[in-house]
Structures are given as C-alpha cells and as structure tokens.
Design an enzyme around this catalytic site. Structure first.
Site, PDB file in Angstrom:
ATOM      1  N   TYR A 162     -24.212   6.763  11.600  1.00  0.00           N
ATOM      2  CA  TYR A 162     -25.379   6.000  12.048  1.00  0.00           C
ATOM      3  C   TYR A 162     -26.743   6.669  11.867  1.00  0.00           C
ATOM      4  O   TYR A 162     -27.757   6.095  12.260  1.00  0.00           O
ATOM      5  CB  TYR A 162     -25.235   5.622  13.522  1.00  0.00           C
ATOM      6  CG  TYR A 162     -24.865   6.766  14.455  1.00  0.00           C
ATOM      7  CD1 TYR A 162     -25.733   7.816  14.694  1.00  0.00           C
ATOM      8  CD2 TYR A 162     -23.625   6.768  15.096  1.00  0.00           C
ATOM      9  CE1 TYR A 162     -25.391   8.847  15.546  1.00  0.00           C
ATOM     10  CE2 TYR A 162     -23.274   7.792  15.954  1.00  0.00           C
ATOM     11  CZ  TYR A 162     -24.159   8.822  16.181  1.00  0.00           C
ATOM     12  OH  TYR A 162     -23.809   9.849  17.025  1.00  0.00           O
ATOM     13  N   LYS A 173     -27.560   3.042  29.469  1.00  0.00           N
ATOM     14  CA  LYS A 173     -26.151   3.172  29.846  1.00  0.00           C
ATOM     15  C   LYS A 173     -25.748   2.026  30.776  1.00  0.00           C
ATOM     16  O   LYS A 173     -26.485   1.680  31.701  1.00  0.00           O
ATOM     17  CB  LYS A 173     -25.919   4.515  30.558  1.00  0.00           C
ATOM     18  CG  LYS A 173     -26.190   5.724  29.711  1.00  0.00           C
ATOM     19  CD  LYS A 173     -25.204   5.839  28.607  1.00  0.00           C
ATOM     20  CE  LYS A 173     -24.410   7.073  28.464  1.00  0.00           C
ATOM     21  NZ  LYS A 173     -24.297   8.073  29.381  1.00  0.00           N
ATOM     22  N   PHE A 202       0.842  -1.201   0.000  1.00  0.00           N
ATOM     23  CA  PHE A 202       0.000   0.000   0.000  1.00  0.00           C
ATOM     24  C   PHE A 202       0.877   1.252   0.000  1.00  0.00           C
ATOM     25  O   PHE A 202       0.646   2.202  -0.781  1.00  0.00           O
ATOM     26  CB  PHE A 202      -0.920  -0.003   1.236  1.00  0.00           C
ATOM     27  CG  PHE A 202      -1.857   1.171   1.303  1.00  0.00           C
ATOM     28  CD1 PHE A 202      -3.136   1.100   0.751  1.00  0.00           C
ATOM     29  CD2 PHE A 202      -1.466   2.373   1.896  1.00  0.00           C
ATOM     30  CE1 PHE A 202      -4.003   2.182   0.797  1.00  0.00           C
ATOM     31  CE2 PHE A 202      -2.321   3.454   1.950  1.00  0.00           C
ATOM     32  CZ  PHE A 202      -3.592   3.364   1.400  1.00  0.00           C
ATOM     33  N   ASP A 260     -18.416   5.957  22.619  1.00  0.00           N
ATOM     34  CA  ASP A 260     -17.949   7.007  23.518  1.00  0.00           C
ATOM     35  C   ASP A 260     -16.967   7.886  22.752  1.00  0.00           C
ATOM     36  O   ASP A 260     -15.747   7.727  22.846  1.00  0.00           O
ATOM     37  CB  ASP A 260     -17.281   6.389  24.752  1.00  0.00           C
ATOM     38  CG  ASP A 260     -17.107   7.398  25.870  1.00  0.00           C
ATOM     39  OD1 ASP A 260     -17.715   8.484  25.790  1.00  0.00           O
ATOM     40  OD2 ASP A 260     -16.370   7.110  26.820  1.00  0.00           O
ATOM     41  N   GLU A 295     -28.330  -0.177  18.598  1.00  0.00           N
ATOM     42  CA  GLU A 295     -26.981   0.172  18.144  1.00  0.00           C
ATOM     43  C   GLU A 295     -26.075   0.354  19.358  1.00  0.00           C
ATOM     44  O   GLU A 295     -26.549   0.701  20.445  1.00  0.00           O
ATOM     45  CB  GLU A 295     -27.006   1.481  17.347  1.00  0.00           C
ATOM     46  CG  GLU A 295     -27.932   1.446  16.152  1.00  0.00           C
ATOM     47  CD  GLU A 295     -28.182   2.831  15.561  1.00  0.00           C
ATOM     48  OE1 GLU A 295     -28.898   2.910  14.556  1.00  0.00           O
ATOM     49  OE2 GLU A 295     -27.684   3.833  16.128  1.00  0.00           O
ATOM     50  N   LEU A 314     -29.969  12.337  23.698  1.00  0.00           N
ATOM     51  CA  LEU A 314     -30.928  11.270  23.990  1.00  0.00           C
ATOM     52  C   LEU A 314     -31.209  11.213  25.488  1.00  0.00           C
ATOM     53  O   LEU A 314     -30.342  11.519  26.304  1.00  0.00           O
ATOM     54  CB  LEU A 314     -30.370   9.911  23.548  1.00  0.00           C
ATOM     55  CG  LEU A 314     -30.183   9.686  22.054  1.00  0.00           C
ATOM     56  CD1 LEU A 314     -29.564   8.317  21.810  1.00  0.00           C
ATOM     57  CD2 LEU A 314     -31.499   9.801  21.309  1.00  0.00           C
ATOM     58  N   CYS A 373     -29.167  34.186  51.474  1.00  0.00           N
ATOM     59  CA  CYS A 373     -29.854  35.380  51.990  1.00  0.00           C
ATOM     60  C   CYS A 373     -30.663  35.116  53.262  1.00  0.00           C
ATOM     61  O   CYS A 373     -31.324  36.008  53.786  1.00  0.00           O
ATOM     62  CB  CYS A 373     -30.762  35.977  50.918  1.00  0.00           C
ATOM     63  SG  CYS A 373     -32.190  34.931  50.509  1.00  0.00           S
ATOM     64  N   LYS A 402     -23.587   2.355  21.675  1.00  0.00           N
ATOM     65  CA  LYS A 402     -23.437   3.790  21.972  1.00  0.00           C
ATOM     66  C   LYS A 402     -21.951   4.094  22.125  1.00  0.00           C
ATOM     67  O   LYS A 402     -21.329   3.773  23.131  1.00  0.00           O
ATOM     68  CB  LYS A 402     -24.186   4.163  23.245  1.00  0.00           C
ATOM     69  CG  LYS A 402     -24.198   5.661  23.503  1.00  0.00           C
ATOM     70  CD  LYS A 402     -24.996   6.012  24.739  1.00  0.00           C
ATOM     71  CE  LYS A 402     -25.064   7.526  24.892  1.00  0.00           C
ATOM     72  NZ  LYS A 402     -23.732   8.163  24.989  1.00  0.00           N
ATOM     73  N   CYS A 441     -32.030  37.994  46.767  1.00  0.00           N
ATOM     74  CA  CYS A 441     -31.071  36.897  46.927  1.00  0.00           C
ATOM     75  C   CYS A 441     -29.986  37.024  45.858  1.00  0.00           C
ATOM     76  O   CYS A 441     -30.251  36.833  44.672  1.00  0.00           O
ATOM     77  CB  CYS A 441     -31.799  35.553  46.790  1.00  0.00           C
ATOM     78  SG  CYS A 441     -30.756  34.112  47.082  1.00  0.00           S
ATOM     79  N   CYS A 460     -32.322  29.916  53.236  1.00  0.00           N
ATOM     80  CA  CYS A 460     -31.427  30.076  52.088  1.00  0.00           C
ATOM     81  C   CYS A 460     -29.999  30.329  52.550  1.00  0.00           C
ATOM     82  O   CYS A 460     -29.761  31.230  53.376  1.00  0.00           O
ATOM     83  CB  CYS A 460     -31.920  31.230  51.220  1.00  0.00           C
ATOM     84  SG  CYS A 460     -30.823  31.603  49.826  1.00  0.00           S
ATOM     85  N   CYS A 502     -35.718  29.234  47.281  1.00  0.00           N
ATOM     86  CA  CYS A 502     -35.689  30.506  47.993  1.00  0.00           C
ATOM     87  C   CYS A 502     -36.627  31.458  47.248  1.00  0.00           C
ATOM     88  O   CYS A 502     -36.407  31.744  46.068  1.00  0.00           O
ATOM     89  CB  CYS A 502     -34.270  31.068  48.013  1.00  0.00           C
ATOM     90  SG  CYS A 502     -34.196  32.770  48.636  1.00  0.00           S
TER      91      CYS A 502
END
Length: 672
Positions: free
Chosen positions: A225, A314, A37, A117, A113, A84, A411, A115, A432, A408, A426
């Site tokens: 995809y 996931k 090649f 990363d 499919e 998604l 404040c 997923k 605030c 809070c 709050c």
C-alpha cells in the site's frame, strides 16, 4: 524432448503458473481448477529436477522455501517506518482535518484505506526482482526475512510488466485470513500445541520462523500500500496514482480503497466498513486516511513519531467487565508517576488481561474509582488494556474511594504537578531508585549508547550494590573490578565484556549521547535535529528557548524542557564528567565543498510545489551555497521560498513578520 524443447516447456509452464497465481491471489479471479494447477506444477517440478541447470529463480516451485535461518540480520530502513497517530473519535478526526486545512487550505484530497491487522513489511525490488524483505522492527531498523517473504504466493519474486523504476521500496502488511487461522489453530490444538490468540499473532510468528519451508506451509497473504523511491514525486504526483501503478506492476493492492474529496466522503467510508468489516475474510481494526498529494505531504511534514499528513481511525475495541483488585503506582525515569490497575484476570481480544493503565490522576478522578469496583476494560489500539468506565450499579456498599498519592511511592518525596499538565512527578531524581535505575537503563539501551554486555537486570544489581547512582558512574566501573567479581553470576568474562562495551560506547555520535541523557520529550529524531542544528553541547547550553524552538520540528514544549534540563547544575556537572571521559558532545564535521558562499548566514523555509526543482533539490541547493534551512517561521528567517499551493498559515505568518517571500526563480538569481 530435446533440451531446447524442455527449456521452452519450462518457460511456458512458469509463465502459465505465475499468471494463474496472479489471478488467484491478487485478482481473486481463478481461471483454472486446483487439480489442473497442481498437475502443471508437478510437471514443472519434475522437469526442473531432471534438468537443474534450467531452474529459474522465478519458478513457482521456489515458493516452497527450504532455507534454515539461524539468525535474522538487522537492517536499517532507508526511509523510517513510522507509526500513525490513532484516534477513536470523529471529533478528533475533525480536528485532524482542521489542522490539515490550516496548512493547505481547502484544495486537497484524501485517500482512505482499510487498516489491516497484520505485520508491517518493507520490500525492496531491484530491476523488477525482490531482493530484500524487512520487518518494521522499531521503525528505524528491522529483521531481514527475505527468504520467508519469498514463500508468500501473493508477493511477486519477479515483476510481470514493465514501467517500474530500477530500484524501489514498497510497504505493506503480511496477514492471515480468518479461515486459514482457524484451520491451523485447530490443528495445533489437536497436536497438543498452544493455539495462537489471533490471526495477527499467527502471521507475525510465522514470518519469524527459522525454517522457510515451514513458512511456506502456512497460507500467508500480503497487501501492498505505499511506494518509496528516489525522485518519486517526479514520476507520481500523488499516492492514488502510485497505488494504481504498483497494481499494474503485479502487486496485491486491496480493492477497498477510495479517493475522497471531502471529510464527509471519509466518514461515509468509515461508517460503511464499520459494518461491512465483519464480512471480510481478514481482520481490520480501522481506516487509514492519507493526504493524497506528495507535495502536500511534504508541506505538512512529520512529528518525531508520525506523519502529519495521515491518521488512523480505529474502530471501538472489544470490552469486558472485571473486578478492580488494587491500584499500584509506577515511577518512570523522568519521575512521572503512573497509576496501574491490578485486575481479576479476564479474557480480552484473545489474551488474558491482569493489568490496565489508568494514565494519570485526572483519569482516576474521572472514573471515580472505589475499592473492588466492577470496571469495563478495553484494549486501546488492540494492544494496551485500559479502563474506560465503572459499572457503579455493581459497586460494593461503603467501599473507599481510591486516592492518588501525594508522595512518591518509591522514595516518599512530595509529588509536584506542573501547571497545565495531568501528570504528577517525583522531583527527587538523585535519590529515587526507579528514576536512577530507569535513567541508566535508558542510557545503555540499544537506541541510545547500545552498551553490549550490560542489561536492565545488571543495572538494578549494580545500583543495589551502590556502584551505579547516575549515568556518569558507568565510566568509573573499571575501578571496581574487585567488587564486581564478588557479585553472584558476575564471571571474569562477563565483567570484561561489560567494561569493553562501556569503553566502546565512547565512539557513539553526539545525537546518541544527547538522546541517552533522557531529556523529557527528546526522542531519537529530536536529539538528531538538536545535534545537527547546534553542532555541539556548548551551543545547546548557550541557546535560549526561541533558538531551540527554531530548529526544524522542535516546538515550544520541547524547547522549554531542554532549557530546563540544561539549567540544572547536577546535569551540567554530569555532562562535564562525560565529556572529560571521552564521550562525543559535538557533531563530527564532514568537509563539504560548497558550490558558493552566496547564501552564507542566510536562512530559508521552502513551502509549496515547484516547477523546475523538487523541494529536496531546492533544499540541497541552499545548503550547497552556504544557506540554512529553518523549521518554523520566526523573526530570524531571511526568506520564505514560496511555490504553488503553499500553505496559507505560513504565508500569513510570513507577511505578518514582513519576511521576504521569493519564488523559485528569485532563489536561483540570489545564487547566480
């Protein structure tokens, strides 16, 4: 050799080398040695150097880059690159399936499919030639990285076969194989450079390099995809067919994709790859599940942030133990108080984690956190660290339980909690500081008013100086130039740039202003739909909850929030001030030449698959003849236009409310 012979030899070499690249990078079936090649590639490069007029842009020698990009151009996506919805739970996947079945019935398929990363990318092809590559960015617009994408060997600069449309867009993921990542990272360490945390970061950093010749040296790969084009549903009925088509055009499509007829098939695919993913040469963090039929995808539609026809499952993230050192509380622009765990620093998924979200008071109560607890931390979605549990066997004796505050932290106002909600708020929005600053920072942000010459730090400084206490104060800053000039690092030029940016913001359209107001649950998409649905702010103010909820993709929760916001005198006074200062609170009407007024004051919903027209064409037909499209079925709907495979839930609701249900042919008769 004669020039004709040289041209023929160059053409032959290009064809051979591109074919070998395709077999190596796309089919993973090399048919020639690396040495052979390289010999052919060297011969081609020598001929092109000697005869530059014969250089072909599709030549494999052009995959080496060379252009220096000083700044990436920002490009708006024709079709938004939405994220998604994610889940880690099979129970939630069952819930997703139930929601799909409620709309579609039982006659549908899923495509599963891997997923990947990596880094999301959108590629545009015109007449078979790659003309643009754009990163996901914020989903609405991204950076154009075409020159860098052209160096990726698995991405064709020119398509090999016929059958593709004149113009189309294809989405995919740029990634780096583990072996390449480890090799290049070791080189960085040997050179005294900081190593990348993971392959995704390395790929993302590479695609944004300014020098494309450097990009070409790093072995990036890309899986494609998802196909987008005008009239796609006419050429392809479903996602599975389009995947097979783009593969035949020469695109690198992952072979590990499955057409599933049931949720059981989906779970088998998920369980198989949970074990087998470790044997892949690249990282995956889950499985993507999509409804196959394009017509059924249209039927399910979108939320403001994600499609209702797809979900990402996931795999459980890496987790580690560390010590909880303290809990602090952040006050957001809406007044929501969010607890944050401050941790003893620990390595997790390639990064050092010092803080983790605790979400809300309910989550803190579930965890039963005590001072100096040993906590288990994982990265939700591999991005945001969160505490999932406490190792109570290592709890320090007699430590105090951590209590969620009743006032809070910014404040000291007594916090409130609405029925059915997990978050404490709050209510002191006028006094605030984090709320005041956050609201103004949101208003000036790029997605809202995009005020040039003004950043988040500037807002904080001007608030501390007493110049900014609400959004409307921005349009009085020009009266305080003497005070501004006395502030450190505020030069005359930077002050003028800021004031020019504020003045320029008055040109922003109504939907940007509406989004900038910071109404809870009203994101960019919802703001645009409200603006188009009501035309001006006075109509929105006058509308009741039912009117607001009837707008496409706006439900009861959003309608209630909008109604509550616009019922407060403080907000109405601010809107009045902004209107008087020239901001746009109405849609700029375009003159539309209607085909007829046969459907004026009539409202429609379109559902199902049709023979003569696509759903988009029917929508345009209704609008062209004066009709309106509603987002949900209610008593105010005049007609439901029903096609084949219409969702059973819509049909049942329409029948219950006695809404006339008409066919495609009957709609045409109404117009004729």
């Amino acid at each position: 050799m004669s020039k004709t012979d040289v041209a023929n030899r160059i053409e032959t070499l290009i064809k051979e080398l591109n074919e070998h690249n395709y077999k190596y990078y796309v089919l993973a079936q090399p048919s020639i040695s690396d040495f052979d090649f390289d010999q052919k590639l060297s011969e081609l490069a020598a001929l092109e150097k000697e005869y530059p007029a014969l250089l072909d842009p599709d030549s494999p020698t052009q995959k080496v880059g060379g252009d220096i990009t000083k700044q990436f151009k920002t490009v708006r996506h024709k079709w938004p690159m939405l994220s998604l919805s994610n889940t880690y739970s099979e129970g939630e996947l069952n819930d997703f399936d139930a929601r799909v079945r409620k709309v579609l019935g039982d006659d549908f398929e899923y495509v599963c499919e891997l997923k990947f990363d990596g880094l999301s990318i959108s590629l545009t092809y015109e007449h078979g030639v790659l003309t643009r590559g754009v990163t996901r960015g914020d989903g609405t617009q991204g950076d154009e990285v075409t020159t860098n994408v052209r160096t990726i060997k698995s991405v064709p600069n020119k398509l090999r076969k016929n059958g593709f449309p004149e113009v189309f867009e294809i989405r995919g993921e740029v990634f780096m194989h583990r072996a390449a990542f480890e090799r290049l990272n070791n080189e960085r360490i040997e050179n005294g450079e900081i190593p990348y945390a993971n392959p995704r970061n390395f790929a993302s950093g590479t695609i944004k390099l300014q020098d494309s010749s450097e990009v070409a040296k790093r072995p990036l790969d890309c899986f494609l995809y998802f196909l987008y084009m005008d009239g796609r549903d006419k050429q392809f009925k479903n996602h599975w067919d389009s995947l097979n088509a783009v593969k035949s055009w020469g695109f690198h499509v992952c072979e590990h994709t499955k057409l599933c007829n049931s949720l059981d098939d989906v779970f088998k695919f998920i369980h198989h790859w949970e074990k087998e993913r470790h044997h892949l040469s690249y990282e995956i963090d889950g499985i993507v599940i999509k409804v196959n039929s394009y017509a059924q995808q249209d039927e399910l539609g979108f939320t403001a942030k994600s499609p209702r026809w797809a979900i990402s499952y996931k795999y459980k993230a890496e987790e580690v133990e560390t010590i909880l050192q303290s809990v602090s509380y952040q006050v957001g622009r809406t007044g929501a108080v969010t607890p944050v765990a401050n941790l003893k620093p620990v390595q997790l998924s390639g990064t050092t984690v010092k803080r983790a979200t605790l979400h809300n008071a309910n989550e803190m109560a579930r965890l039963d956190l005590h001072e100096l607890d040993t906590v288990i931390v994982e990265k939700g979605g591999e991005i945001i660290p969160k505490i999932t549990s406490v190792n109570t066997s290592l709890r320090v004796p007699e430590t105090k339980q951590i209590q969620y505050p009743s006032t809070c932290p910014a404040c000291n106002t007594l916090l409130i909690r609405k029925e059915g909600e997990a978050v404490y708020y709050c209510p002191n929005e006028e006094g605030c500081p984090p709320q005041i600053v956050g609201k103004i920072q949101h208003f000036i942000s790029r997605k809202a008013m995009d005020i040039e010459g003004m950043g988040n730090e500037t807002v904080e400084v001007l608030h501390k100086r007493g110049l900014l206490n609400r959004v409307s104060d921005l349009y009085n800053l020009h009266r305080h130039q003497d005070v501004l000039s006395q502030i450190e690092r505020f030069g005359a030029k930077s002050i003028q740039n800021m004031l020019d940016g504020i003045e320029k913001s008055k040109q922003k359209p109504f939907e940007k202003v509406l989004f900038g107001l910071g109404i809870r649950y009203v994101g960019e998409t919802i703001a645009k739909k409200l603006a188009l649905g009501f035309k001006n702010i006075d109509n929105v103010i006058a509308a009741n909850e039912e009117d607001i909820a009837a707008v496409d993709e706006i439900g009861e929760r959003i309608a209630e929030s909008v109604r509550e916001y616009l019922s407060k005198p403080l907000h109405l006074e601010q809107i009045r001030f902004l209107k008087e200062n020239g901001l746009n609170f109405e849609v700029e009407e375009k003159i539309i030449q209607l085909s007829s007024n046969k459907l004026v004051e009539k409202s429609f919903i379109i559902s199902g698959v049709f023979e003569q027209y696509s759903r988009e064409e029917l929508t345009q037909l209704i609008l062209d003849n004066g009709g309106k499209i509603l987002g949900s079925i209610s008593g105010k709907l005049d007609y439901l236009v029903a096609g084949d495979k219409m969702g059973p839930s819509k049909l049942a609701k329409a029948q219950k409310l006695n809404i006339p249900i008409i066919s495609e042919e009957e709609l045409i008769k109404l117009i004729e």
